[in-house]
Structures are given as structure tokens and as C-alpha cells.
Design an enzyme around this catalytic site. Structure first.
Site, mmCIF file in Angstrom:
data_model
loop_
_atom_site.group_PDB
_atom_site.id
_atom_site.type_symbol
_atom_site.label_atom_id
_atom_site.label_comp_id
_atom_site.label_asym_id
_atom_site.label_seq_id
_atom_site.Cartn_x
_atom_site.Cartn_y
_atom_site.Cartn_z
ATOM 1 N N ASP A 1 5.490 -4.440 5.252
ATOM 2 C CA ASP A 1 6.509 -5.172 6.006
ATOM 3 C C ASP A 1 6.754 -4.280 7.204
ATOM 4 O O ASP A 1 7.395 -3.230 7.084
ATOM 5 C CB ASP A 1 7.792 -5.328 5.185
ATOM 6 C CG ASP A 1 8.827 -6.151 5.939
ATOM 7 O OD1 ASP A 1 8.999 -5.905 7.156
ATOM 8 O OD2 ASP A 1 9.456 -7.028 5.338
ATOM 9 N N HIS A 2 6.230 -4.663 8.356
ATOM 10 C CA HIS A 2 6.187 -3.695 9.452
ATOM 11 C C HIS A 2 7.576 -3.292 9.942
ATOM 12 O O HIS A 2 7.734 -2.268 10.582
ATOM 13 C CB HIS A 2 5.276 -4.168 10.590
ATOM 14 C CG HIS A 2 5.869 -5.225 11.473
ATOM 15 N ND1 HIS A 2 5.892 -6.540 11.128
ATOM 16 C CD2 HIS A 2 6.454 -5.150 12.692
ATOM 17 C CE1 HIS A 2 6.470 -7.232 12.097
ATOM 18 N NE2 HIS A 2 6.823 -6.404 13.070
ATOM 19 N N HIS B 1 11.474 -9.443 6.659
ATOM 20 C CA HIS B 1 12.087 -8.482 7.581
ATOM 21 C C HIS B 1 13.620 -8.456 7.491
ATOM 22 O O HIS B 1 14.226 -7.395 7.362
ATOM 23 C CB HIS B 1 11.698 -8.797 9.031
ATOM 24 C CG HIS B 1 10.222 -8.949 9.259
ATOM 25 N ND1 HIS B 1 9.276 -8.228 8.568
ATOM 26 C CD2 HIS B 1 9.511 -9.722 10.117
ATOM 27 C CE1 HIS B 1 8.065 -8.563 8.989
ATOM 28 N NE2 HIS B 1 8.177 -9.471 9.929
HETATM 29 C C1 BG6 Z 1 5.895 -11.090 12.229
HETATM 30 C C2 BG6 Z 1 6.079 -12.579 12.293
HETATM 31 O O1 BG6 Z 1 5.969 -10.646 10.907
HETATM 32 O O2 BG6 Z 1 6.906 -10.463 12.980
HETATM 33 C C3 BG6 Z 1 6.071 -13.063 13.736
HETATM 34 O O3 BG6 Z 1 5.036 -13.212 11.572
HETATM 35 C C4 BG6 Z 1 7.076 -12.301 14.542
HETATM 36 O O4 BG6 Z 1 6.344 -14.448 13.803
HETATM 37 C C5 BG6 Z 1 6.895 -10.807 14.361
HETATM 38 O O5 BG6 Z 1 6.902 -12.654 15.906
HETATM 39 C C6 BG6 Z 1 8.011 -10.046 15.015
HETATM 40 O O6 BG6 Z 1 7.716 -8.686 14.986
HETATM 41 P P1 BG6 Z 1 8.377 -7.701 16.021
HETATM 42 O O7 BG6 Z 1 7.941 -6.354 15.577
HETATM 43 O O8 BG6 Z 1 7.891 -8.082 17.376
HETATM 44 O O9 BG6 Z 1 9.844 -7.928 15.881
#
Ligand code: BG6
Length: 516
Positions: free
Chosen positions: A200-201, A263
Site C-alpha cells: 500500500d504505497h 490508503h
Molecule cells: C492509487 C490509485 O493506489 O493511488 C490511483 O489506484 C490514485 O487511482 C493513486 O490516483 C494516488 O496515489 P498518490 O500517491 O498520487 O496519492
């Protein structure tokens, strides 16, 4: 087990020789995030001495073609705009390509030979990290094929604590509770739990990690981190982009699955958790699971009352005219998919009794900003009265996760002058000014953590299941399409979502979402 906050260079973290194998090497994630991340780790000197990358995909490419395409991705998406040619050349010389369909056993044999060859050439046994950057339909298949060809072995017994072969699984992990369980069971046929790194980045983002340091490395906040002092919490994950080229995936998922289940709920966990017994993977994850388990499950009437869903209409974002969701290419014109959701959750435990947690996530909003704000109770007695009274606003502690990483505390203060007046000011900490460096990308941190076999910032299976369980009542109500199903509101692109989302807060706290 490793301390997640220790520096990558720490002596206790000598990273073992590693090969990262990317399934889906010609895809978007590889270009935008994975390879730029690995390149930046290389610039910072964080990659192990023996490191290789192997791309695996169907396209008939050579090593040279892979390298050229990866370079293009790095040039476009690396956080460091200027590419250091010498570092890139060295990095690229360790990138290799294996052509193969995911269903083709012979291709996995070729991969195996390639990995053995890399071991032989370097004279070391590399740890093997398999990154599933593909559509989730292939996760189970690839895992099974890797196992059959003997590439998911843990390594010699007692050889080291962590398994030699590890697998990073991209989201989405299932599309509801039962499919997540099925996927997990399927993966466990091919490997052990400690070989699975579910990414989960958001957990790799600096300010997200800083939330734990902030809470548990400072003595002054924890005593007030509870229902006695906190009035409510707002968590916003706002994006200005639309569905882009991902309609095929997004239209079947919606923002609840895409952002909230993973997230946003991870952010909620880090705000809500009790102090872990140690900064160790399982200790931290145990506490997150407890938060998720304590979140009150909404019944049908509560879903109708506490959840707002909506989709974007045509409008303009940053001065540019944009289409509404239903006019986006690849979206079913009869789609009921939500691109915005706002909800009120409650954590039923001693610390948080009576404190509402408001969450919202949406696409095509006024700007890209992710923020957690902790709204404290007002001062118990108003000493300062008069014309400025309405300015006496409660303290807010906010964590801006992106785009400008930092933490800020809103306090009331007296502006200079002969009269006693009250004005809000901010005490700010920002990464840029305090540390003078731009924080690394989330994927850099997470790739590095997997290379050093530290799963703390990856989600455990029980967290994923609890999170699905929590959003299940929403999904089943929305998908049942019966008479009582709440509407999908519309909101103009470039705004902050539908009015109903503000009303959700208005009812309870007397005003809408904090202005970001
Ligand atoms: C991803 C989603 O996990 O996270 C995308 O699938 C989203 O839809 C993205 O745009 C958002 O990541 P960040 O790091 O730009 O907030």
C-alpha cells in the site's frame, strides 16, 4: 526484526544481494514508479552492491529495448529531473529482460536460468524479489508458476531469518472480502505468509511514517491524543486528476475500493492506533488491526445517513475544461460507479469514544492534496471576549501528506498592537525547509524495505480482511440497487465534491470540511 525508522545505511541493515523481477515490466507502474524509484535508490547509494533487475513480459523485447524504455520512464517520472548518465549506465547494465507469457511454463524455466546465471556471474546467491505489477487476474497464476519451477523456495533452513524469495503484490487485493480471502488462500498454496509483501504505497510516504514518529517520539502529544481533547478528525485524499486511461479498471472498482479500503483506512489506523509494544512489523500491524476491528460497522440505515457517494460532472480543473465521468472513454454510460465518497466513521474503543472520523476521497476535485487534520476541543473558558470572539477557533494539528509534506499546528495568537485581539497563526514544519531535501518517493522506501526483508510498512492479510469487512455494508448496499439505495450525487469537476458531503459534517460540527 528491523526498526523501520533506522536509516537504510545503518550497519544493522546490510542489504543482501538482490534481484528484483518485475512481472508487467512493460507496464505503466514499472515506468512511472518502480524503475524511477530503483534508479533514485541507486543515486542515493542505497542499492546493495550486487543488484539486478529482470523484466518479464510478453512483448518481444531485447535487453537493449527494455533499457531504452526504462530510461524513458526515468526521464519522465524520476523525482530527480536531471539524469546522472554514469549512474544510469551502471544501473542499466544490470537490467535484463525475459520474454514470456504468464501462462507459459517454458518462460519461467528461462527466468530461472537467468536468475541462476546472475548468481553465478556475481558469485553470490541473490535474494529474489518478485514484483507482481500486473492485473490482479494474474497474481494466482504467476505465483503457481513460480512455485512449480522452484523459484519460491525459502532458502536453506537456518540460513537466515527471512525467506530468500519474496513476492510484492500490488493492489487491489481482492474486490471484496470473499475475493480477498480467495486470493490469499491461493497465494498461500504457493508460498508462506512471510513471503508475501502486500503493498500500500501510502505507507511508504514520508509524512505517513512521520505520523508514528510524531506520536511516539514526542512526549507532549500522546497525553492529549484521545476523546478528552480531540473533537474530531478529518482525513482527505483529494485528487485533481480524473480517471484517465484507467477507466477499464476504475469503472469496476470505484473510489471506495481504489482509495478508501486501502490508503484512507491505513491513514485512519495510524492516527488511531495504540502505542505498539515495539516498532516491529507484527507489533505495529497488530495495533492497526485492532483499530480496524474497533471501527463501528454501519448498518443499512447508518450507511444512508453517514456515507455520501458521487461522481464528477463536466467542469474545469486548473483552468482546463474537462469531461464528466460518464463521458470518459471506457466508462459504461450507465455506470453507477462513484468517483467521490465521504463518510463518518466511529472507533468504538476507550480512546476514541464519541470522536467522529470523517473520511473523504475523490477524483477531479479542486486540487491534489492529502491531509489528516486533528481538530481539538475549544478552550474550556473564553477569557477574551468582544468583537474578535468569532475568531477564537479550536486548535488544529494537520499532517499534509502531499503535495507539500509537512506538519502544522494552528494556534490563536495576539497580533501586535495596543488592543487584545486574537488571530490564528500556524506553527509549521515542512520537509523542504527543515531537512533541505525532497523526500523520497513512497516506492523507493518500500522496495528497499522488501530488499531488507522488513514487512513493517506492508499490509498483513488480517488488515486487508478487516478493511474489506468494514466497507462491505457500503458495497453490498450500493450493488443491491434496491429502492432504498442512496443516490450517486453529481459534483462539478474542479470543486470539492457534492454539497451533501459538507452537510455530513455540518450536522454534527456546525461547518463543512476544512478548506484545503
Ligand atoms: C492509487 C490509485 O493506489 O493511488 C490511483 O489506484 C490514485 O487511482 C493513486 O490516483 C494516488 O496515489 P498518490 O500517491 O498520487 O496519492
Amino acid at each position: 526484526m528491523a526498526n523501520p525508522f533506522e536509516s537504510a545505511q545503518s550497519s544493522s541493515f546490510a542489504i543482501r544481494p538482490s534481484v528484483v523481477v518485475i512481472f508487467g515490466a512493460t507496464g505503466d507502474l514499472t515506468h512511472r514508479k518502480l524503475v524511477p524509484g530503483l534508479y533514485n535508490l541507486s543515486v542515493d547509494g542505497h542499492l546493495p552492491t550486487h543488484f539486478s533487475l529482470v523484466g518479464f513480459a510478453r512483448r518481444e523485447w531485447t535487453d537493449a529495448e527494455l533499457r531504452a524504455s526504462l530510461l524513458e520512464g526515468v526521464e519522465k517520472h524520476s523525482r530527480r529531473r536531471k539524469i546522472d548518465q554514469a549512474i544510469w549506465n551502471e544501473f542499466a547494465s544490470h537490467c535484463h529482460y525475459v520474454v514470456g507469457g504468464f501462462r507459459d511454463p517454458a518462460a519461467y524455466e528461462v527466468l530461472k536460468s537467468k536468475l541462476n546465471e546472475l548468481d553465478k556471474a556475481a558469485g553470490v546467491e541473490h535474494d529474489r524479489i518478485f514484483y507482481f505489477a500486473t492485473s490482479p487476474n494474474f497474481f494466482e497464476l504467476i505465483a503457481g508458476m513460480l512455485k512449480d519451477v522452484g523459484l519460491l523456495e525459502r532458502g536453506r533452513e537456518g540460513y537466515r531469518e527471512a525467506p530468500r524469495s519474496r513476492v510484492i503484490v500490488e493492489k487491489p487485493f481482492g474486490r471484496d472480502l470473499s475475493s480477498a480471502r480467495e486470493l490469499n488462500t491461493a497465494l498461500l498454496h504457493s508460498m508462506d505468509e512471510d513471503q508475501i509483501y502486500r503493498i500500500d504505497h501510502y505507507l511508504g510516504k514520508e509524512t505517513v511514517q512521520n505520523l508514528l514518529v510524531f506520536r511516539f517520539a514526542n512526549g507532549i502529544f500522546e497525553p492529549i491524543w484521545n476523546h478528552k481533547y480531540i473533537d474530531h478528525v478529518e482525513i482527505s485524499v483529494c485528487e485533481s486528476i480524473g480517471v484517465g486511461s484507467r477507466a477499464g479498471y476504475f469503472d469496476k472498482a470505484g473510489i471506495l475500493r481504489d482509495i478508501v479500503q486501502n490508503h484512507a483506512l491505513q491513514l485512519l489506523c495510524l492516527v488511531g492506533l495504540e502505542p505498539p509494544v515495539a516498532f516491529e512489523a507484527d507489533a505495529v500491524r497488530d495495533e492497526k488491526v485492532k483499530v480496524l476491528r474497533s471501527v463501528h460497522r454501519l448498518n443499512a440505515a447508518e450507511v444512508r445517513q453517514n456515507v455520501v457517494r458521487a461522481r464528477y460532472l463536466a467542469g474545469s480543473v486548473a483552468g482546463e475544461k474537462v469531461n464528466g465521468y460518464l463521458a470518459e472513454e471506457g466508462v459504461d454510460p450507465d455506470s453507477e460507479t462513484e468517483t467521490f465518497v465521504a463518510m463518518r466513521l466511529a472507533i468504538d474503543n476507550w480512546r476514541w469514544a464519541g470522536v467522529p472520523f470523517f473520511l473523504r476521497a475523490g477524483k477531479r476535485l479542486a486540487k491534489r492534496v492529502t491531509e489528516i487534520s486533528i481538530h481539538f476541543r475549544s478552550a474550556p473558558h473564553t477569557l477574551f471576549q468582544g468583537e474578535d470572539l468569532e475568531l477564537l477557533r479550536p486548535n488544529i494539528l494537520s499532517f499534509e501528506i502531499q503535495p507539500d509534506e509537512g506538519i502544522s499546528l494552528r494556534i490563536s495568537s495576539k497580533p501586535p498592537g495596543p488592543r487584545v485581539r486574537v488571530q490564528e497563526v500556524n506553527m509549521d514544519f515542512s520537509y523542504g525547509t527543515s531537512f533541505g531535501i525532497e523526500p523520497p518517493e513512497a516506492y523507493e522506501r518500500l522496495l528497499l524495505d522488501c530488499m531488507r526483508a522488513d514487512p513493517t510498512l506492508f499490509t498483513r492479510n488480517d488488515e486487508i480482511e478487516e478493511a474489506w469487512d468494514l466497507v462491505s455494508p457500503l458495497l453490498s448496499m450500493w450493488e443491491s440497487k434496491e429502492g432504498q439505495t442512496p443516490p450517486v450525487y453529481g459534483y462539478e469537476s474542479g470543486t470539492w465534491g457534492p454539497k451533501a458531503a459538507d452537510e455530513l459534517l455540518q450536522r454534527e460540527i456546525g461547518r463543512g470540511w476544512r478548506r484545503l
